[in-house]
Design a protein around this motif. Structure first.
Motif, PDB file in Angstrom:
ATOM      1  N   GLN A   1       0.787  -1.229   0.000  1.00 20.45           N
ATOM      2  CA  GLN A   1       0.000   0.000   0.000  1.00 20.45           C
ATOM      3  C   GLN A   1       0.823   1.286   0.000  1.00 20.45           C
ATOM      4  O   GLN A   1       0.280   2.367  -0.202  1.00 20.45           O
ATOM      5  CB  GLN A   1      -0.940   0.000   1.206  1.00 20.45           C
ATOM      6  N   SER A   2       2.123   1.196   0.215  1.00 22.08           N
ATOM      7  CA  SER A   2       2.946   2.397   0.407  1.00 22.08           C
ATOM      8  C   SER A   2       3.533   2.927  -0.900  1.00 22.08           C
ATOM      9  O   SER A   2       3.903   2.156  -1.790  1.00 22.08           O
ATOM     10  CB  SER A   2       4.082   2.105   1.383  1.00 22.08           C
ATOM     11  N   ASP A   3       3.643   4.251  -0.963  1.00 21.56           N
ATOM     12  CA  ASP A   3       4.353   4.907  -2.067  1.00 21.56           C
ATOM     13  C   ASP A   3       5.836   5.038  -1.729  1.00 21.56           C
ATOM     14  O   ASP A   3       6.684   5.052  -2.616  1.00 21.56           O
ATOM     15  CB  ASP A   3       3.759   6.297  -2.325  1.00 21.56           C
ATOM     16  N   VAL A   4       6.128   5.144  -0.441  1.00 23.65           N
ATOM     17  CA  VAL A   4       7.499   5.193   0.056  1.00 23.65           C
ATOM     18  C   VAL A   4       7.605   4.229   1.227  1.00 23.65           C
ATOM     19  O   VAL A   4       6.806   4.294   2.161  1.00 23.65           O
ATOM     20  CB  VAL A   4       7.897   6.612   0.526  1.00 23.65           C
ATOM     21  N   VAL A   5       8.575   3.321   1.174  1.00 20.24           N
ATOM     22  CA  VAL A   5       8.823   2.390   2.273  1.00 20.24           C
ATOM     23  C   VAL A   5      10.163   2.740   2.896  1.00 20.24           C
ATOM     24  O   VAL A   5      11.172   2.835   2.194  1.00 20.24           O
ATOM     25  CB  VAL A   5       8.850   0.927   1.783  1.00 20.24           C
ATOM     26  N   SER A   6      10.166   2.949   4.216  1.00 20.65           N
ATOM     27  CA  SER A   6      11.382   3.353   4.913  1.00 20.65           C
ATOM     28  C   SER A   6      11.719   2.334   6.001  1.00 20.65           C
ATOM     29  O   SER A   6      10.871   2.003   6.840  1.00 20.65           O
ATOM     30  CB  SER A   6      11.193   4.745   5.527  1.00 20.65           C
ATOM     31  N   LEU A   7      12.958   1.828   5.979  1.00 17.97           N
ATOM     32  CA  LEU A   7      13.376   0.789   6.921  1.00 17.97           C
ATOM     33  C   LEU A   7      14.030   1.381   8.167  1.00 17.97           C
ATOM     34  O   LEU A   7      14.942   2.202   8.066  1.00 17.97           O
ATOM     35  CB  LEU A   7      14.377  -0.163   6.256  1.00 17.97           C
TER      36      LEU A   7
ATOM     37  N   LYS B   1       4.589  -1.198  -5.143  1.00 15.44           N
ATOM     38  CA  LYS B   1       4.042  -0.524  -6.330  1.00 15.44           C
ATOM     39  C   LYS B   1       5.166  -0.203  -7.316  1.00 15.44           C
ATOM     40  O   LYS B   1       6.283   0.114  -6.895  1.00 15.44           O
ATOM     41  CB  LYS B   1       3.363   0.784  -5.921  1.00 15.44           C
ATOM     42  N   PRO B   2       4.898  -0.247  -8.606  1.00 17.50           N
ATOM     43  CA  PRO B   2       5.941   0.070  -9.595  1.00 17.50           C
ATOM     44  C   PRO B   2       6.506   1.487  -9.469  1.00 17.50           C
ATOM     45  O   PRO B   2       7.650   1.731  -9.839  1.00 17.50           O
ATOM     46  CB  PRO B   2       5.214  -0.104 -10.935  1.00 17.50           C
ATOM     47  N   ASN B   3       5.713   2.407  -8.924  1.00 22.38           N
ATOM     48  CA  ASN B   3       6.182   3.796  -8.775  1.00 22.38           C
ATOM     49  C   ASN B   3       6.657   4.093  -7.358  1.00 22.38           C
ATOM     50  O   ASN B   3       6.838   5.260  -6.981  1.00 22.38           O
ATOM     51  CB  ASN B   3       5.078   4.778  -9.166  1.00 22.38           C
TER      52      ASN B   3
ATOM     53  N   GLY C   1      12.548   3.668  -7.368  1.00 19.64           N
ATOM     54  CA  GLY C   1      13.818   4.215  -6.917  1.00 19.64           C
ATOM     55  C   GLY C   1      14.237   3.690  -5.560  1.00 19.64           C
ATOM     56  O   GLY C   1      13.426   3.122  -4.809  1.00 19.64           O
ATOM     57  N   PHE C   2      15.513   3.875  -5.255  1.00 18.79           N
ATOM     58  CA  PHE C   2      16.095   3.402  -4.000  1.00 18.79           C
ATOM     59  C   PHE C   2      17.075   4.445  -3.488  1.00 18.79           C
ATOM     60  O   PHE C   2      17.850   5.026  -4.251  1.00 18.79           O
ATOM     61  CB  PHE C   2      16.832   2.081  -4.240  1.00 18.79           C
ATOM     62  N   ALA C   3      17.043   4.700  -2.180  1.00 14.43           N
ATOM     63  CA  ALA C   3      18.013   5.604  -1.565  1.00 14.43           C
ATOM     64  C   ALA C   3      18.427   5.028  -0.222  1.00 14.43           C
ATOM     65  O   ALA C   3      17.603   4.458   0.493  1.00 14.43           O
ATOM     66  CB  ALA C   3      17.426   7.001  -1.388  1.00 14.43           C
ATOM     67  N   ALA C   4      19.700   5.166   0.097  1.00 11.04           N
ATOM     68  CA  ALA C   4      20.193   4.550   1.333  1.00 11.04           C
ATOM     69  C   ALA C   4      21.399   5.299   1.882  1.00 11.04           C
ATOM     70  O   ALA C   4      22.095   6.024   1.161  1.00 11.04           O
ATOM     71  CB  ALA C   4      20.572   3.098   1.081  1.00 11.04           C
ATOM     72  N   ASP C   5      21.632   5.086   3.164  1.00  6.95           N
ATOM     73  CA  ASP C   5      22.839   5.582   3.819  1.00  6.95           C
ATOM     74  C   ASP C   5      23.700   4.412   4.280  1.00  6.95           C
ATOM     75  O   ASP C   5      24.733   4.609   4.905  1.00  6.95           O
ATOM     76  CB  ASP C   5      22.456   6.454   5.025  1.00  6.95           C
ATOM     77  N   VAL C   6      23.246   3.198   3.965  1.00  6.65           N
ATOM     78  CA  VAL C   6      23.929   1.986   4.430  1.00  6.65           C
ATOM     79  C   VAL C   6      23.980   0.951   3.317  1.00  6.65           C
ATOM     80  O   VAL C   6      23.100   0.898   2.461  1.00  6.65           O
ATOM     81  CB  VAL C   6      23.208   1.385   5.657  1.00  6.65           C
ATOM     82  N   LEU C   7      25.014   0.113   3.345  1.00  4.53           N
ATOM     83  CA  LEU C   7      25.171  -0.960   2.371  1.00  4.53           C
ATOM     84  C   LEU C   7      25.570  -2.243   3.103  1.00  4.53           C
ATOM     85  O   LEU C   7      26.057  -2.185   4.239  1.00  4.53           O
ATOM     86  CB  LEU C   7      26.238  -0.591   1.342  1.00  4.53           C
TER      87      LEU C   7
END
Length: 319
Positions: free
Chosen positions: A190-196, A217-219, A247-253
């Motif tokens: 259901q989310s447009d943005v998922v934050s871990l 979601k694809p977007n 898209g993907f954004a992170a501060d950790v790998l």
């Protein structure tokens, strides 16, 4: 007699000053200096930040060790189980990075959603006409899904709400919060943005893989300022390439620093910062000072902040 405290990494100047007033400070910033310092059997506390490892081997080399401390929140580089087995107190700085990591998370969301990084980059290349092909959106009105509702997750929820987002969340159990609690799969769907905002433990493991990415979601956007190993990056790369997520954004790998050419770093729809979310001047100082004050208090038998003790077994007779 002053206790001996070993630093595996540098700490904030204010914290070092406090430490030097009350204990003997030893440093083992590299392998050679650490080997030399460990010739002293009377090391009572070890303090690290994010890289120095307080593992079984180090504990064995410090038979008088009372405290294993980290100037930070996560304890990936401290063997907590081994410390518990050896009756060594583990100290960290819970909550000290909540505000700055929440800000960093929102910054990554904004940059990714509004395609801000590319816009700035194009203007720096004197390409003002980039505006004619600009494509981006806004956070207002979007659904924010938070996985993990600890101190940071709650802060991100408040910031997201302030931006006009509808907040959903999943955690190990529902909490008394003004947000909708759903299963992890429902949050992903259901989310447009998922934050871990979860720790990486044996219990959590890698929680975002091919199956979970397929639910999104694809977007949608995926944000990770928690731990890199929470995500299967091969599955993530495939999902980005196949446009299963936007898209993907992170501060950790998963591995830091990453190997040269790590694919996610160069992907057009990915933004990665170098695990710098907690390195603001205010938070860096706060994490170090809080940790050092509690280490000193325990070593001197004075009152300490119980919330900073990750595990505790009766050490009164040893300190």
């Amino acid at each position: 007699m002053k206790k001996n405290v070993l630093l595996l990494e540098t700490i904030a100047d204010d914290a070092l000053t406090i430490l030097e007033e009350h204990v003997n400070v030893l440093t083992g910033y590299d392998e050679a200096s650490l080997i030399e310092v460990l010739k002293n059997p009377e090391i009572h506390a070890v303090i690290t930040r994010g890289k120095g490892q307080i593992d079984k081997a180090l504990m064995e080399a410090c038979p008088a060790l009372l405290i294993a401390a980290r100037c930070g929140v996560g304890l990936d580089n401290v063997d907590v189980q081994e410390a518990t087995n050896r009756n060594i107190m583990v100290i960290n700085a819970p909550g000290s990075n909540a505000a700055t990591i929440a800000e960093h998370s929102l910054s990554l969301m904004l940059m990714l959603m509004r395609n801000m990084y590319e816009s700035v980059s194009q203007v720096k290349q004197d390409n003002w006409n980039w505006r004619n092909q600009y494509a981006g959106d806004e956070l207002n009105g979007k659904t924010l899904g938070i996985l993990g509702m600890g101190n940071i997750g709650k802060r991100v929820a408040k910031l997201g709400e302030a931006f006009g987002m509808n907040v959903l969340y999943w955690s190990r159990s529902p909490q008394d919060l003004p947000y909708t609690y759903l299963s992890m799969n429902e949050v992903l769907q259901q989310s447009d943005v998922v934050s871990l905002h979860l720790p990486f433990t044996k219990e959590t493991g890698t929680i975002i893989g091919e199956e979970q990415l397929a639910l999104m979601k694809p977007n949608s956007l995926l944000i990770n300022t928690a731990r890199g190993a929470l995500i299967d990056h091969e599955a993530l790369l495939k999902a980005l390439n196949d446009k299963k997520i936007s898209g993907f954004a992170a501060d950790v790998l998963p591995e830091e620093p990453p190997v040269p050419g790590f694919p996610i770093l160069h992907h057009l729809r990915a933004l990665v910062t170098p695990h710098s979310g907690s390195l603001t001047a205010s938070t860096y100082r706060q994490m170090c000072v809080l940790t050092v004050k509690n280490v000193v208090a325990v070593l001197k038998g004075e009152t300490h902040d119980a919330k900073s003790i990750f595990n505790y077994k009766a050490l009164k007779e040893r300190v």
